[in-house]
Design an enzyme around this catalytic site. Structure first.
Site, PDB file in Angstrom:
ATOM      1  CE  LYS A  22      36.642  29.945 -58.399  1.00  0.00           C
ATOM      2  NZ  LYS A  22      35.775  28.775 -58.277  1.00  0.00           N
ATOM      3  CG  ASN A  23      33.648  29.844 -55.460  1.00  0.00           C
ATOM      4  OD1 ASN A  23      33.805  29.650 -56.672  1.00  0.00           O
ATOM      5  ND2 ASN A  23      34.342  29.201 -54.530  1.00  0.00           N
ATOM      6  NE  ARG A  92      32.305  19.407 -59.095  1.00  0.00           N
ATOM      7  CZ  ARG A  92      31.778  18.215 -59.268  1.00  0.00           C
ATOM      8  NH1 ARG A  92      32.359  17.345 -60.036  1.00  0.00           N
ATOM      9  NH2 ARG A  92      30.655  17.880 -58.641  1.00  0.00           N
ATOM     10  N   PRO A 122      29.654  14.452 -55.621  1.00  0.00           N
ATOM     11  CG  PRO A 122      28.531  13.187 -54.015  1.00  0.00           C
ATOM     12  CD  PRO A 122      29.858  13.845 -54.313  1.00  0.00           C
ATOM     13  CB  ILE A 123      25.120  16.926 -58.294  1.00  0.00           C
ATOM     14  CG1 ILE A 123      24.876  15.920 -59.434  1.00  0.00           C
ATOM     15  CG2 ILE A 123      26.325  17.800 -58.591  1.00  0.00           C
ATOM     16  CD1 ILE A 123      24.183  16.544 -60.633  1.00  0.00           C
ATOM     17  CG  ASP A 124      24.040  12.753 -53.421  1.00  0.00           C
ATOM     18  OD1 ASP A 124      24.999  13.546 -53.565  1.00  0.00           O
ATOM     19  OD2 ASP A 124      23.781  12.206 -52.335  1.00  0.00           O
ATOM     20  CG  LEU A 125      23.219  16.039 -50.877  1.00  0.00           C
ATOM     21  CD1 LEU A 125      24.112  16.800 -49.899  1.00  0.00           C
ATOM     22  CD2 LEU A 125      22.279  15.107 -50.111  1.00  0.00           C
ATOM     23  CG  ASP A 307      37.400  26.887 -51.325  1.00  0.00           C
ATOM     24  OD1 ASP A 307      37.508  25.669 -51.542  1.00  0.00           O
ATOM     25  OD2 ASP A 307      36.427  27.560 -51.726  1.00  0.00           O
ATOM     26  CG  LEU A 329      33.656  20.527 -46.252  1.00  0.00           C
ATOM     27  CD1 LEU A 329      34.075  20.792 -44.835  1.00  0.00           C
ATOM     28  CD2 LEU A 329      33.257  21.800 -46.916  1.00  0.00           C
ATOM     29  NE  ARG A 399      38.427  25.993 -63.241  1.00  0.00           N
ATOM     30  CZ  ARG A 399      37.832  25.035 -62.536  1.00  0.00           C
ATOM     31  NH1 ARG A 399      38.443  23.894 -62.364  1.00  0.00           N
ATOM     32  NH2 ARG A 399      36.641  25.225 -62.023  1.00  0.00           N
TER      33      ARG A 399
HETATM   34  C1  EPZ Z   1      31.585  25.077 -53.339  1.00  0.00           C
HETATM   35  O1  EPZ Z   1      31.627  23.831 -54.020  1.00  0.00           O
HETATM   36  C2  EPZ Z   1      32.701  25.911 -53.903  1.00  0.00           C
HETATM   37  N1  EPZ Z   1      32.471  26.109 -55.327  1.00  0.00           N
HETATM   38  C3  EPZ Z   1      34.031  25.232 -53.633  1.00  0.00           C
HETATM   39  O2  EPZ Z   1      35.049  26.097 -54.102  1.00  0.00           O
HETATM   40  C4  EPZ Z   1      34.197  25.007 -52.131  1.00  0.00           C
HETATM   41  O3  EPZ Z   1      35.373  24.278 -51.893  1.00  0.00           O
HETATM   42  C5  EPZ Z   1      32.997  24.234 -51.577  1.00  0.00           C
HETATM   43  O4  EPZ Z   1      31.762  24.901 -51.943  1.00  0.00           O
HETATM   44  C6  EPZ Z   1      33.020  24.095 -50.062  1.00  0.00           C
HETATM   45  O5  EPZ Z   1      33.065  25.347 -49.467  1.00  0.00           O
HETATM   46  C7  EPZ Z   1      31.653  27.070 -55.736  1.00  0.00           C
HETATM   47  O6  EPZ Z   1      31.053  27.801 -54.944  1.00  0.00           O
HETATM   48  C8  EPZ Z   1      31.491  27.257 -57.193  1.00  0.00           C
HETATM   49  P1  EPZ Z   1      29.614  21.521 -51.550  1.00  0.00           P
HETATM   50  P2  EPZ Z   1      30.387  22.816 -53.915  1.00  0.00           P
HETATM   51  O7  EPZ Z   1      28.446  21.031 -52.307  1.00  0.00           O
HETATM   52  O8  EPZ Z   1      29.146  23.583 -53.757  1.00  0.00           O
HETATM   53  C9  EPZ Z   1      29.274  16.889 -50.512  1.00  0.00           C
HETATM   54  C10 EPZ Z   1      37.161  26.614 -55.077  1.00  0.00           C
HETATM   55  O9  EPZ Z   1      38.374  26.306 -54.962  1.00  0.00           O
HETATM   56  N2  EPZ Z   1      28.096  16.847 -51.417  1.00  0.00           N
HETATM   57  O10 EPZ Z   1      29.381  22.564 -50.513  1.00  0.00           O
HETATM   58  O11 EPZ Z   1      30.499  21.888 -55.064  1.00  0.00           O
HETATM   59  C11 EPZ Z   1      30.573  17.193 -51.251  1.00  0.00           C
HETATM   60  O12 EPZ Z   1      31.112  16.046 -51.884  1.00  0.00           O
HETATM   61  C12 EPZ Z   1      36.136  25.590 -54.804  1.00  0.00           C
HETATM   62  O13 EPZ Z   1      36.771  27.739 -55.437  1.00  0.00           O
HETATM   63  C13 EPZ Z   1      27.421  15.658 -51.574  1.00  0.00           C
HETATM   64  O14 EPZ Z   1      27.751  14.626 -51.003  1.00  0.00           O
HETATM   65  O15 EPZ Z   1      30.711  22.061 -52.569  1.00  0.00           O
HETATM   66  C14 EPZ Z   1      31.426  17.741 -50.139  1.00  0.00           C
HETATM   67  O16 EPZ Z   1      31.952  16.696 -49.385  1.00  0.00           O
HETATM   68  C15 EPZ Z   1      36.415  24.211 -55.130  1.00  0.00           C
HETATM   69  N3  EPZ Z   1      26.332  15.654 -52.425  1.00  0.00           N
HETATM   70  C16 EPZ Z   1      30.418  18.530 -49.284  1.00  0.00           C
HETATM   71  O17 EPZ Z   1      29.122  17.990 -49.622  1.00  0.00           O
HETATM   72  C17 EPZ Z   1      25.909  16.782 -53.074  1.00  0.00           C
HETATM   73  O18 EPZ Z   1      24.919  16.703 -53.809  1.00  0.00           O
HETATM   74  C18 EPZ Z   1      30.384  20.031 -49.518  1.00  0.00           C
HETATM   75  O19 EPZ Z   1      30.368  20.301 -50.923  1.00  0.00           O
HETATM   76  C19 EPZ Z   1      26.605  17.984 -52.895  1.00  0.00           C
HETATM   77  C20 EPZ Z   1      27.698  17.988 -52.043  1.00  0.00           C
END
Ligand code: EPZ
Length: 420
Positions: A22-23, A92, A122-125, A307, A329, A399
């Site tokens: 999926k991812n 998301r 967040p999506i700030d990054l 995950d 995480l 999902r």
């Molecule tokens: C991806 O989510 C996966 N989703 C998640 O899968 C997975 O848990 C996660 O990566 C970590 O491996 C998809 O690929 C669709 P991140 P993502 O941005 O990209 C922080 C599942 O069950 N962060 O790598 O949203 C964040 O809060 C799921 O299939 C910021 O602070 O995760 C976290 O602490 C759920 N600001 C860390 O980074 C940002 O702008 C890693 O999150 C972006 C992230």
């Protein structure tokens, strides 16, 4: 609303086919925005998130047909740039359209995803990186309004944290930007690697694929042609079924897997006492005479995946001693703890660390699924609990897991989908 009813105590055996990831599929579907002509994406898992992403693309003006496990998408007539709240709130990963829409059209409006059961997320990054590439970003009425009328420009981006969808968004934005983009501290997950490899095979030179430093040579809005691609196997679905074999101490074979993506999961299971037979595209887990407790800290790939944290917590309940599981995480990814406790688990939480007592005597109960992976953990616990467990709110499972109850029933689990 559907729920699952599971009778504990059945041994499992046999083979299970692992679906596409999926991812990995979600960013590839979003990538279709960067393409002209038809793009056929195969090995798509038949799960709700994939249907949601296809619906989002259709809402934007793309057309698609879906046959077996392949979707053929055409974005030539895509003429809208707004990813609406109604869809984004369901998934998301809709945020993955931000980079491609902005890169192709020079502007877009994507609803902010908001919080989520596992943390603030967040999506700030993503936004900071796009600003460095010349975008102007404003948040208005719950939407990200992004514009770059003259197109995005290559830039050097250092991610403060490793972000999977953040890296994917910026790689896709950089593909149609003018000049070279360097991403430092990029995510290295197999799903990110597949996206980069496909772009690299179809005209976007990307150096450093699989490392934490990527250099992407943009094509200045020249669209790509990508006829057909196949999604990689789902390493998290595979890991979840390995845990099903492990917790029931059964011999199970998983087909259509890529072991190299499963190393951290296999190593943890080996530490716990399980043995494996590896073949080219399949893996067999065998029972363990004694289940050793474990220590886990979730980290980015190639470390132990967040995950898989919930599923290993369920498994740790069967270990001969106390296990320690640290979630690094996401700040709130322990919602399954209180549900597992309702089944008799003894787990204490101290901020991001869970202490899990093994040799648990679990009993069936009504429990609530709280997120996708937590839901699988509850099903795992139910497989070894005494009596009947009903897992409610399984829309979370739908999902991201391909017909889970059908696959588990075929392996011998006593599991039924029923309606409330
Ligand atoms: C991806 O989510 C996966 N989703 C998640 O899968 C997975 O848990 C996660 O990566 C970590 O491996 C998809 O690929 C669709 P991140 P993502 O941005 O990209 C922080 C599942 O069950 N962060 O790598 O949203 C964040 O809060 C799921 O299939 C910021 O602070 O995760 C976290 O602490 C759920 N600001 C860390 O980074 C940002 O702008 C890693 O999150 C972006 C992230």
């Amino acid at each position: 609303m559907d729920y699952l009813e599971i009778e504990g105590g059945a041994k499992l055996s046999g083979e299970v086919e692992i679906a596409g990831a999926k991812n990995a599929a979600l960013p590839l579907l979003a990538m279709s925005i960067l393409c002209k002509g038809d793009i056929k994406i195969c090995n798509l898992p038949p799960v709700h998130d994939i249907k949601t992403m296809l619906l989002l693309l259709e809402n934007l003006g793309a057309s698609y047909s879906y046959d077996e496990d392949c979707a053929t998408i055409n974005t030539d007539k895509l003429d809208k740039t707004e990813a609406k709240y109604d869809i984004v709130r369901k998934m998301r990963a809709s945020i993955l359209t931000l980079g491609p829409l902005l890169a192709r059209f020079g502007h877009c409006e994507v609803s902010l995803p908001g919080g989520c059961a596992i943390g603030q997320r967040p999506i700030d990054l993503h936004l900071k990186a796009l600003e460095l590439m010349g975008a102007q970003i404003e948040i208005k009425q719950g939407y990200v309004h992004a514009s770059a009328p003259d197109g995005l420009k290559g830039a050097t981006i250092i991610f403060d944290k490793v972000t999977v969808t953040g890296t994917e968004n910026i790689v896709m934005a950089a593909a149609l930007a003018k000049g070279e983009t360097k991403i430092i501290n990029a995510a290295k997950e197999p799903e990110v690697v597949q996206l980069c490899e496909i772009l690299n095979d179809h005209g976007i030179l990307i150096k450093g694929i699989g490392s934490d430093e990527l250099i992407i040579h943009g094509r200045d809005r020249a669209l790509l042609q990508i006829p057909e691609i196949t999604v990689i196997p789902d390493r998290i679905e595979a890991g979840s079924y390995l845990c099903a074999g492990a917790i029931t101490n059964s011999t199970l074979t998983l087909n259509r897997v890529n072991h190299s993506h499963l190393i951290s999961i296999i190593l943890k299971l080996q530490e716990m006492g399980y043995n494996f037979d590896l073949h080219e595209e399949s893996i067999t887990i065998k029972p363990s005479p004694k289940i050793t407790p474990i220590q886990i800290a979730t980290t980015e790939y190639p470390g132990f995946p967040t995950d898989m944290q919930a599923q290993f917590m369920a498994l740790a309940l069967m270990a001969d001693g106390t296990s320690i599981i640290e979630e690094r995480l996401f700040e709130n990814r322990f919602m399954h703890v209180s549900e597992l406790s309702r089944m008799g688990a003894k787990i204490s939480l101290n901020n991001s660390i869970a202490t899990v007592e093994g040799n648990a005597q679990l009993f069936g109960a009504d429990v609530m699924a709280t997120d996708l992976r937590a839901s699988f953990a509850l099903v795992l616990a139910a497989l070894v609990a005494e009596g009947t467990t009903r897992v409610h709110r399984i829309y979370h499972l739908d999902r991201g897991y391909d017909r889970m109850e059908v696959k588990l029933a075929k392996l011998g689990a006593k599991i039924k989908r029923l309606s409330e």
